[in-house]
Scaffold this active site. Structure first.
Site, PDB file in Angstrom:
ATOM      1  N   LYS A 193      64.048 -32.610 -26.977  1.00 11.53           N
ATOM      2  CA  LYS A 193      64.020 -33.195 -25.628  1.00 11.53           C
ATOM      3  C   LYS A 193      64.699 -34.545 -25.682  1.00 11.53           C
ATOM      4  O   LYS A 193      64.716 -35.204 -26.731  1.00 11.53           O
ATOM      5  CB  LYS A 193      62.574 -33.388 -25.165  1.00 11.53           C
ATOM      6  N   GLY A 203      68.845 -29.829 -18.048  1.00 11.08           N
ATOM      7  CA  GLY A 203      68.237 -30.742 -17.079  1.00 11.08           C
ATOM      8  C   GLY A 203      66.731 -30.849 -17.218  1.00 11.08           C
ATOM      9  O   GLY A 203      66.088 -30.075 -17.915  1.00 11.08           O
ATOM     10  N   ASP A 204      66.187 -31.826 -16.550  1.00  6.83           N
ATOM     11  CA  ASP A 204      64.743 -32.019 -16.386  1.00  6.83           C
ATOM     12  C   ASP A 204      64.631 -32.971 -15.179  1.00  6.83           C
ATOM     13  O   ASP A 204      65.571 -33.052 -14.377  1.00  6.83           O
ATOM     14  CB  ASP A 204      64.109 -32.595 -17.663  1.00  6.83           C
TER      15      ASP A 204
HETATM   16  P1  NDP Z   1      63.238 -32.901 -10.242  1.00  9.70           P
HETATM   17  O1  NDP Z   1      63.749 -34.222 -10.604  1.00  9.70           O
HETATM   18  O2  NDP Z   1      64.141 -31.893  -9.621  1.00  9.70           O
HETATM   19  O3  NDP Z   1      61.976 -33.037  -9.287  1.00  9.70           O
HETATM   20  C1  NDP Z   1      60.845 -33.741  -9.674  1.00  9.70           C
HETATM   21  C2  NDP Z   1      59.885 -33.809  -8.502  1.00  9.70           C
HETATM   22  O4  NDP Z   1      58.669 -34.398  -8.912  1.00  9.70           O
HETATM   23  C3  NDP Z   1      60.407 -34.672  -7.370  1.00  9.70           C
HETATM   24  O5  NDP Z   1      59.896 -34.197  -6.160  1.00  9.70           O
HETATM   25  C4  NDP Z   1      59.840 -36.041  -7.708  1.00  9.70           C
HETATM   26  O6  NDP Z   1      59.716 -36.899  -6.597  1.00  9.70           O
HETATM   27  C5  NDP Z   1      58.497 -35.664  -8.271  1.00  9.70           C
HETATM   28  N1  NDP Z   1      58.102 -36.650  -9.296  1.00  9.70           N
HETATM   29  C6  NDP Z   1      58.726 -36.922 -10.441  1.00  9.70           C
HETATM   30  N2  NDP Z   1      58.122 -37.903 -11.123  1.00  9.70           N
HETATM   31  C7  NDP Z   1      57.083 -38.244 -10.384  1.00  9.70           C
HETATM   32  C8  NDP Z   1      56.073 -39.193 -10.547  1.00  9.70           C
HETATM   33  N3  NDP Z   1      56.007 -39.991 -11.630  1.00  9.70           N
HETATM   34  N4  NDP Z   1      55.131 -39.273  -9.588  1.00  9.70           N
HETATM   35  C9  NDP Z   1      55.196 -38.459  -8.499  1.00  9.70           C
HETATM   36  N5  NDP Z   1      56.138 -37.544  -8.283  1.00  9.70           N
HETATM   37  C10 NDP Z   1      57.063 -37.433  -9.208  1.00  9.70           C
HETATM   38  O7  NDP Z   1      62.599 -32.308 -11.580  1.00  9.70           O
HETATM   39  P2  NDP Z   1      62.199 -30.814 -11.934  1.00  9.70           P
HETATM   40  O8  NDP Z   1      61.747 -30.097 -10.723  1.00  9.70           O
HETATM   41  O9  NDP Z   1      63.272 -30.241 -12.755  1.00  9.70           O
HETATM   42  O10 NDP Z   1      60.955 -31.058 -12.913  1.00  9.70           O
HETATM   43  C11 NDP Z   1      59.611 -31.055 -12.455  1.00  9.70           C
HETATM   44  C12 NDP Z   1      58.681 -30.783 -13.622  1.00  9.70           C
HETATM   45  O11 NDP Z   1      58.994 -29.503 -14.179  1.00  9.70           O
HETATM   46  C13 NDP Z   1      58.778 -31.766 -14.798  1.00  9.70           C
HETATM   47  O12 NDP Z   1      57.508 -31.876 -15.399  1.00  9.70           O
HETATM   48  C14 NDP Z   1      59.726 -31.066 -15.765  1.00  9.70           C
HETATM   49  O13 NDP Z   1      59.529 -31.510 -17.079  1.00  9.70           O
HETATM   50  C15 NDP Z   1      59.269 -29.624 -15.580  1.00  9.70           C
HETATM   51  N6  NDP Z   1      60.200 -28.578 -15.969  1.00  9.70           N
HETATM   52  C16 NDP Z   1      61.466 -28.517 -15.465  1.00  9.70           C
HETATM   53  C17 NDP Z   1      62.294 -27.484 -15.824  1.00  9.70           C
HETATM   54  C18 NDP Z   1      63.654 -27.330 -15.251  1.00  9.70           C
HETATM   55  O14 NDP Z   1      64.315 -26.327 -15.553  1.00  9.70           O
HETATM   56  N7  NDP Z   1      64.133 -28.240 -14.404  1.00  9.70           N
HETATM   57  C19 NDP Z   1      61.871 -26.446 -16.775  1.00  9.70           C
HETATM   58  C20 NDP Z   1      60.493 -26.561 -17.182  1.00  9.70           C
HETATM   59  C21 NDP Z   1      59.723 -27.600 -16.793  1.00  9.70           C
HETATM   60  P3  NDP Z   1      60.970 -37.772  -6.125  1.00  9.70           P
HETATM   61  O15 NDP Z   1      61.867 -36.818  -5.379  1.00  9.70           O
HETATM   62  O16 NDP Z   1      60.380 -38.830  -5.258  1.00  9.70           O
HETATM   63  O17 NDP Z   1      61.578 -38.306  -7.354  1.00  9.70           O
HETATM   64  O1  2IT Z   2      61.050 -28.453 -19.840  1.00  8.60           O
HETATM   65  C1  2IT Z   2      61.961 -27.599 -19.913  1.00  8.60           C
HETATM   66  O2  2IT Z   2      61.769 -26.498 -20.445  1.00  8.60           O
HETATM   67  C2  2IT Z   2      63.257 -27.918 -19.320  1.00  8.60           C
HETATM   68  N1  2IT Z   2      63.417 -28.991 -18.769  1.00  8.60           N
HETATM   69  C3  2IT Z   2      64.397 -26.950 -19.439  1.00  8.60           C
HETATM   70  C4  2IT Z   2      65.041 -27.032 -20.794  1.00  8.60           C
HETATM   71  C5  2IT Z   2      66.291 -26.211 -20.971  1.00  8.60           C
HETATM   72  O3  2IT Z   2      66.864 -26.363 -22.048  1.00  8.60           O
HETATM   73  O4  2IT Z   2      66.680 -25.459 -20.082  1.00  8.60           O
END
Ligand code: NDP
Ligand code: 2IT
Length: 448
Positions: A126, A165-166
Site C-alpha cells: 500500500k 487507486g484508493d
Molecule cells: P474515494 O476517495 O472515492 O471516496 C471516499 C469517500 O469517503 C468520500 O465520500 C469521502 O468524502 C469519504 N471520506 C474519506 N475520508 C473520510 C474521512 N476521514 N471522514 C469522512 N469521510 C471520509 O475513495 P474510495 O471510495 O475508493 O475508498 C473508500 C474506502 O474503500 C476506503 O477505506 C478505501 O481504502 C476502501 N477501498 C477502496 C477500494 C477501491 O478500489 N477504490 C478497494 C477496496 C477498499 P469526501 O468526498 O468529502 O472526501
Molecule cells: O484497498 C484496496 O484493496 C484498494 N484500494 C484496491 C487495490 C488495488 O490494487 O486495486
C-alpha cells in the site's frame, strides 16, 4: 506468554504511535490464535508472525511540487511493500491529508490477507501521500502526481509492485502517474491498475469494489436464508466504492437510502439517485449539498462531532464505504436497535474492534473488508492478466469472473470458520483462510 500475545506486544512496542496498525494486527492475530496455538513451537521457531508483521520494505520520500501561485509545496510520500510471498506487491495509493506511515502500514497489512483471499497471485502493499486533492486545480494535481511518480517509479514495476487507486486516487490521478512512469522508464507496461480504457485499463474495474461488495453480501445473505431484494440499506461514503455499491444494490432490488462525505450526509427516503450522485461526485467533484439541492426527497445533514450520521437511520443492512473506524460501538448499538441484521465492509477497517464484537454478539452477519471489498483488487489482478496477454476482455467477462471470485471468497471464509469451530465468525474465517495460503508460501520459500 503465548506466541500470539508476545508478537502483538512486540508490534506495539516497535511501532509506537501507529494505532491503526496495532488495531489491524490485533484483529488478525486474535483470529489466528487457534491456528498458531495448535503448532506454536513450529511457528515460533520460524518467527513466522514476526516476519508477517514486519514489512519487507518501506519507502518514504519527499514530494515537492509547485502550486498555481508559484509556491513550492512539500508532501510526504510512502510505499509499504509488505509481503511478496504469493505474488508481486499489490495495493492502492491513498492521497488524503490524514495519511501517515501507520495508516499505510495498516492498509498494507490488511492487503496481504485480502489479496490471498482473492485466489489470485498478488502480494500485499500500500502507499500514499498526505496530499489533499480537494480544491486543487487539474494542473496542481498533475504536478503533484508527476513529482510523486518521479520517486516512486524506481520501486515499482509490472512484476515487482503494482499500485492502484484508493481514497483520493481515481482515474485522473492514475492517468497522470502512468504517463510519468512511461516517460521516465520508456516502457509501456501494466505498472498501475485502474487505468483508463484507452491505455490498458480493464472494463469493470471502476465498478468492481462496490459491485463485488454486493455480490458477496448477496451470497452471505443467501447462505443465511435471507434475500437482499426489498431490503433497506444504509451506505456511508460517496466515492468510488459507495457509488457502485449503491448502483449494484439497486440492480439487485434493494433500496439504499443514505450516503455521506466528509462534511455531511444524505437521507433519501425514495432511495439514492445514483446518476445524480455520480454527476455531483464524479463530474463536478462537489459536496453532497448539491445532491440535496437537486433532489426534493433528500434530507441533508451537516456532519457534527459526536453525532452518528447514517448509522442512526433504520435499515436492514449497513455498508460502511468511507474510511477506517467510521462505525463505532455507539453506531453498532443504534444499528442493532433499529433491526439491522447484516454489515459488510466496503471500506478498509471501517468498524472498530468493539463495534465488530457487539455486532457479532448480537447476531448480526458481519463480513470484514478484507473479504467483502476484495473485488477491487481482484479486478486489478484481472487487469494485470489482460495487460500481460495484451488483450481486453468484455465487461461481461470481467464482471462474471468478479462475481465468481466474490462467491468463492465467501465460501472460503465460511468453510474456514466452520473448520476451526467458529461457525458464522467471518472475521476469523477471512483471517485464517487468508493467512494459511501466505504462511504456506512463506515456509516453502525459506527464511526470507
Ligand atoms: P474515494 O476517495 O472515492 O471516496 C471516499 C469517500 O469517503 C468520500 O465520500 C469521502 O468524502 C469519504 N471520506 C474519506 N475520508 C473520510 C474521512 N476521514 N471522514 C469522512 N469521510 C471520509 O475513495 P474510495 O471510495 O475508493 O475508498 C473508500 C474506502 O474503500 C476506503 O477505506 C478505501 O481504502 C476502501 N477501498 C477502496 C477500494 C477501491 O478500489 N477504490 C478497494 C477496496 C477498499 P469526501 O468526498 O468529502 O472526501
Ligand atoms: O484497498 C484496496 O484493496 C484498494 N484500494 C484496491 C487495490 C488495488 O490494487 O486495486
Amino acid at each position: 506468554m503465548s506466541y500470539v500475545d508476545e508478537v502483538y506486544e512486540l508490534v506495539v512496542a516497535k511501532n509506537p504511535a501507529q494505532p491503526e496498525f496495532h488495531q489491524a494486527v490485533k484483529e488478525v492475530l486474535e483470529s489466528l490464535r487457534v491456528v498458531i496455538e495448535a503448532d506454536e513451537e513450529a511457528y515460533r521457531k520460524e518467527a513466522l508472525l514476526e516476519r508477517l508483521t514486519v514489512p519487507e520494505r518501506i519507502v518514504q520520500f519527499r514530494v515537492p511540487w509547485v502550486d498555481d501561485k508559484g509556491q513550492v509545496q512539500v508532501n510526504n510520500g510512502f510505499r509499504v511493500q509488505f509481503n511478496s510471498a504469493i505474488g508481486p506487491y499489490k495495493g492502492g495509493l491513498r492521497f488524503h491529508p490524514s495519511v501517515n506511515l501507520g495508516i499505510i502500514k495498516f492498509l498494507g497489512f490488511e492487503q496481504i490477507f485480502k489479496n490471498s483471499l482473492t485466489g489470485l497471485p498478488i502480494g500485499g502493499g500500500k502507499g500514499g501521500c498526505d496530499f489533499d486533492p480537494k480544491g486543487k486545480s487539474d494542473r496542481e494535481v498533475m504536478a503533484f502526481c508527476q513529482s510523486f511518480m518521479t520517486e516512486l517509479y524506481r520501486h515499482i514495476g509490472a512484476d515487482t509492485d503494482v499500485p492502484a487507486g484508493d481514497i483520493g486516487v481515481g482515474g485522473r490521478e492514475i492517468g497522470f502517474m502512468f504517463g510519468q512512469y512511461k516517460r521516465i522508464r520508456n516502457q509501456y507496461e501494466g505498472v498501475l491498475t485502474g487505468k483508463g480504457l484507452t491505455y490498458g485499463g480493464s472494463l469493470a474495474r471502476t465498478e468492481a469494489t462496490g459491485y463485488g461488495l454486493l455480490y458477496l453480501t448477496e451470497e452471505m445473505l443467501k447462505c443465511n436464508g435471507k434475500d437482499i431484494a426489498g431490503k433497506t440499506i444504509a451506505v456511508s461514503g460517496a466515492g468510488n466504492v459507495a457509488i457502485y455499491a449503491i448502483q449494484k444494490a439497486q440492480q439487485l432490488g434493494a433500496k439504499p437510502v443514505t450516503c455521506s462525505d466528509s462534511t455531511g450526509w444524505i437521507y433519501d427516503a425514495e432511495g439514492i439517485d445514483v446518476e445524480l450522485l455520480k454527476e455531483v461526485k464524479e463530474v463536478k467533484r462537489a459536496r453532497l449539498t448539491e445532491y440535496a439541492a437537486a433532489r426534493p426527497s433528500a434530507e441533508y445533514h451537516e456532519k457534527k462531532a459526536g453525532e452518528h450520521g447514517v448509522w442512526t437511520v433504520k435499515c436492514d443492512i449497513a455498508l460502511p464505504c468511507a474510511t477506517q473506524n467510521e462505525l463505532d460501538l455507539e453506531d453498532a448499538k443504534a444499528l442493532v436497535a433499529n433491526g439491522c441484521f447484516a454489515v459488510a465492509e466496503g471500506a478498509n477497517m471501517p468498524t472498530t474492534l468493539e463495534a465488530t464484537e457487539y455486532l457479532q454478539k448480537n447476531g448480526v452477519l458481519f463480513c470484514p473488508g478484507k473479504a467483502s471489498n476484495a473485488g477491487g483488487v481482484a479486478t486489478s489482478a484481472l487487469e494485470m492478466s489482460q495487460n500481460s496477454e495484451r488483450l481486453s476482455w468484455t465487461f461481461e467477462e470481467v464482471d462474471s469472473k468478479l462475481q465468481q471470485i466474490m462467491v468463492n471468497i465467501f465460501h472460503n471464509l465460511d468453510e474456514a470458520s466452520k473448520k476451526y469451530g467458529m461457525e458464522g465468525d467471518y472475521v476469523a474465517g477471512a483471517n485464517i483462510a487468508g493467512f494459511l495460503k501466505v504462511a504456506t508460501a512463506m515456509k516453502a520459500q525459506g527464511v526470507c
